[in-house]
Design a protein around this motif. Structure first.
Motif, PDB file in Angstrom:
ATOM      1  N   ARG A 187      -1.716  -0.676   7.961  1.00  0.00           N
ATOM      2  CA  ARG A 187      -1.667  -0.087   6.908  1.00  0.00           C
ATOM      3  C   ARG A 187      -1.890   1.324   6.675  1.00  0.00           C
ATOM      4  O   ARG A 187      -1.294   2.104   5.597  1.00  0.00           O
ATOM      5  CB  ARG A 187      -2.944  -0.856   5.783  1.00  0.00           C
ATOM      6  N   GLY A 188      -2.797   1.965   7.436  1.00  0.00           N
ATOM      7  CA  GLY A 188      -3.049   3.219   7.250  1.00  0.00           C
ATOM      8  C   GLY A 188      -2.457   4.260   8.013  1.00  0.00           C
ATOM      9  O   GLY A 188      -2.589   5.678   8.119  1.00  0.00           O
ATOM     10  N   ASP A 189      -1.391   3.920   9.005  1.00  0.00           N
ATOM     11  CA  ASP A 189      -1.000   4.946   9.888  1.00  0.00           C
ATOM     12  C   ASP A 189       0.419   4.415  10.481  1.00  0.00           C
ATOM     13  O   ASP A 189       0.780   3.223  10.502  1.00  0.00           O
ATOM     14  CB  ASP A 189      -2.083   4.895  11.183  1.00  0.00           C
TER      15      ASP A 189
ATOM     16  N   GLN B 230       0.916  -1.214   0.239  1.00  0.00           N
ATOM     17  CA  GLN B 230       0.013   0.007  -0.106  1.00  0.00           C
ATOM     18  C   GLN B 230       0.846   1.199   0.022  1.00  0.00           C
ATOM     19  O   GLN B 230       0.567   2.203  -0.645  1.00  0.00           O
ATOM     20  CB  GLN B 230      -0.814   0.044   1.137  1.00  0.00           C
TER      21      GLN B 230
ATOM     22  N   THR C 272      -0.332   5.720   1.401  1.00  0.00           N
ATOM     23  CA  THR C 272      -0.323   6.480   2.616  1.00  0.00           C
ATOM     24  C   THR C 272       0.027   8.131   2.540  1.00  0.00           C
ATOM     25  O   THR C 272       0.518   8.411   1.291  1.00  0.00           O
ATOM     26  CB  THR C 272       0.913   5.785   3.409  1.00  0.00           C
TER      27      THR C 272
ATOM     28  N   ASP D 111      -8.634   2.407  11.222  1.00  0.00           N
ATOM     29  CA  ASP D 111      -7.369   2.425  10.506  1.00  0.00           C
ATOM     30  C   ASP D 111      -6.569   3.530  11.069  1.00  0.00           C
ATOM     31  O   ASP D 111      -5.724   3.930  10.552  1.00  0.00           O
ATOM     32  CB  ASP D 111      -7.493   2.895   9.160  1.00  0.00           C
ATOM     33  N   HIS D 112      -6.699   4.107  12.290  1.00  0.00           N
ATOM     34  CA  HIS D 112      -6.048   4.988  13.085  1.00  0.00           C
ATOM     35  C   HIS D 112      -5.678   4.650  14.385  1.00  0.00           C
ATOM     36  O   HIS D 112      -6.579   3.381  15.102  1.00  0.00           O
ATOM     37  CB  HIS D 112      -6.699   6.101  13.236  1.00  0.00           C
TER      38      HIS D 112
END
Length: 466
Positions: free
Chosen positions: A131-133, A22, A28, A297-298
């Motif tokens: 994945r997001g943070d 990702q 990101t 996602d945080h």
């Protein structure tokens, strides 16, 4: 025990690969991994008091995270965002091994241990947050679980070491410490619980004072409750319905369900002390005006995730004495509930709709970025800034802070074929969204200042000072 270690090794690999893919595919953003890349780079270069051009404060003024000091040392030897992703993947991925070790010490039956390990691995939260943070407090998840499991141990050294290292991740980790103190009191360890709460509150006041330049996050996210912290508390006690004028009940329900669903079948009466420990973090997230605190996602819910595992571990001794058919039923239903949670929340389809379509752009971007020296200053867009953050000066055109193009050695912009996610999250061509107008204006300005621009393959445009 060996099985849980092997499972953790596979889980670490899955977490690292998915997050790295990702990241490579420009999925990101600067917040938060880009910020911590620049913070780590500054510390690795001995510039701990230097001002980050992405955040406008020095590294320790952001939540006073002392864990940035060892991160900076690691980054000096492995200077890449993938180093931070790898560390976070290891921290989250080792949770099955740590939970399995604790369960094995408590002589829990194998079916229940398997149910817990499957609930952890298929929980959408660690998969999404990795994945997001990126945030230092995520690195402390094994220490949080060890501290919770050590509450009733006579030996105190390991407990307090884990507590302090966890608090050092950021000032807001005091909420975990406060929850840990409540958990200890609920377990009958009143002295240890009180000491833990006092230490956590002391850390909160100290770290908040030393990171005041980073902004008052409580006022920003809960200012609707009152002008002072006392007013906020009084509003919550006397007029709690005010919260629902800002916070969606549906969002709170879906947020809670996504966190708890994989673990529900393992909960029994003995879970209440750990669920009590969740409350300081959970209630803070629920009443916040910032919706991202209720997004999976945080990093804001990382302590809740650990307390949920602890709740399962506390219930498992009582469950172990049940008949084996009940154990199998719990295992099968846990697999079902965990799969439903993962498929419903993990956003696997994003790879097809948001990330893979940018493969050609990502390949061209990394070809371009490899030609940019570490000492060169860069003006770019948010999608690219996270990959170029390891330098003294880097600015995002979206912030519109820069005054002179001449301050930058290189300007890196999306080309005519490039894509980005619009405000709704859909992938669209840059030229078709608001960002496209800003890119065109910056490109014209750079050319007027004498920069020589190259459109490369059409995905990424680079302009260099002549």
């Amino acid at each position: 025990m060996k099985v849980s270690i092997a499972l953790s090794a596979v889980y670490v690999l899955i977490l690292f690969v998915t997050a790295s893919v990702q990241h490579f595919l420009l999925g990101t953003g600067v917040w938060d991994i880009g910020l911590f890349v620049q913070f780590s780079w500054l510390i690795s270069e001995g510039k701990i008091n230097a001002i980050s051009s992405l955040r406008d404060i020095s590294p320790l003024q952001d939540h006073f995270s002392l864990l940035l000091l060892p991160l900076g040392l690691i980054y000096r030897f492995f200077p890449s965002p993938f180093s931070l992703i790898g560390l976070q993947s290891i921290a989250l991925g080792c949770m099955p091994a740590v939970a399995g070790w604790i369960a094995w010490r408590r002589r829990i039956c194998p079916e229940l241990i398997w149910a817990l390990l499957i609930a952890i691995v298929l929980s959408p939260y660690p998969f999404l947050v990795n994945r997001g943070d990126f945030h230092p407090d995520v690195l402390t998840v094994p220490l949080m679980l060890i501290a919770i499991s050590d509450v009733q141990r006579t030996q105190r050294n390991r407990y307090y070491w884990c507590l302090f290292l966890t608090l050092f991740a950021k000032n807001a980790q005091a909420l975990f410490g406060f929850g840990l103190g409540l958990y200890a009191c609920a377990k009958g360890k009143y002295r240890r619980g009180l000491i833990t709460i006092i230490i956590s509150l002391g850390w909160w006041f100290l770290a908040t004072a030393l990171s005041s330049q980073g902004g008052d996050h409580v006022a920003i996210r809960m200012g609707y409750l009152g002008d002072t912290k006392l007013e906020m508390m009084l509003t919550l006690l006397t007029r709690p319905w005010v919260v629902f004028g800002v916070v969606s009940v549906e969002q709170v329900f879906l947020y809670t369900l996504g966190l708890c669903l994989p673990f529900l079948l393992l909960f029994r009466k003995a879970a209440w002390p750990a669920l009590l420990g969740c409350l300081p973090v959970y209630l803070t997230n629920v009443v916040s005006a910032s919706g991202i605190q209720r997004e999976l996602d945080h990093h804001y819910s990382i302590a809740i995730f650990v307390f949920l595992i602890a709740a399962c571990l506390d219930c498992m001794p009582d469950l172990s004495v049940k008949a084996s058919r009940i154990h199998r039923k719990i295992l099968y239903l846990t697999i079902l509930f965990s799969l439903v949670a993962f498929l419903g929340y993990a956003r696997i389809a994003y790879f097809q709709s948001r990330y893979w379509p940018r493969l050609a752009e990502a390949q061209e971007f990394f070809q371009v970025s490899n030609k940019i020296g570490g000492d060169e200053s860069v003006l770019t867009v948010s999608d690219y800034a996270v990959h170029l953050a390891g330098r003294d000066l880097i600015e995002q055109i979206e912030k519109n802070k820069f005054e002179n193009y001449s301050d930058f050695d290189v300007v890196v912009l999306p080309g005519i074929k490039a894509s980005t996610n619009d405000s709704s999250g859909r992938l669209r061509r840059v030229k078709d969204v608001k960002l496209g107008l800003l890119v065109s204006r910056v490109l014209v300005g750079a050319k007027s200042e004498g920069y020589k621009c190259d459109s490369n393959g059409g995905y990424v445009t680079t302009c260099r000072k002549q």
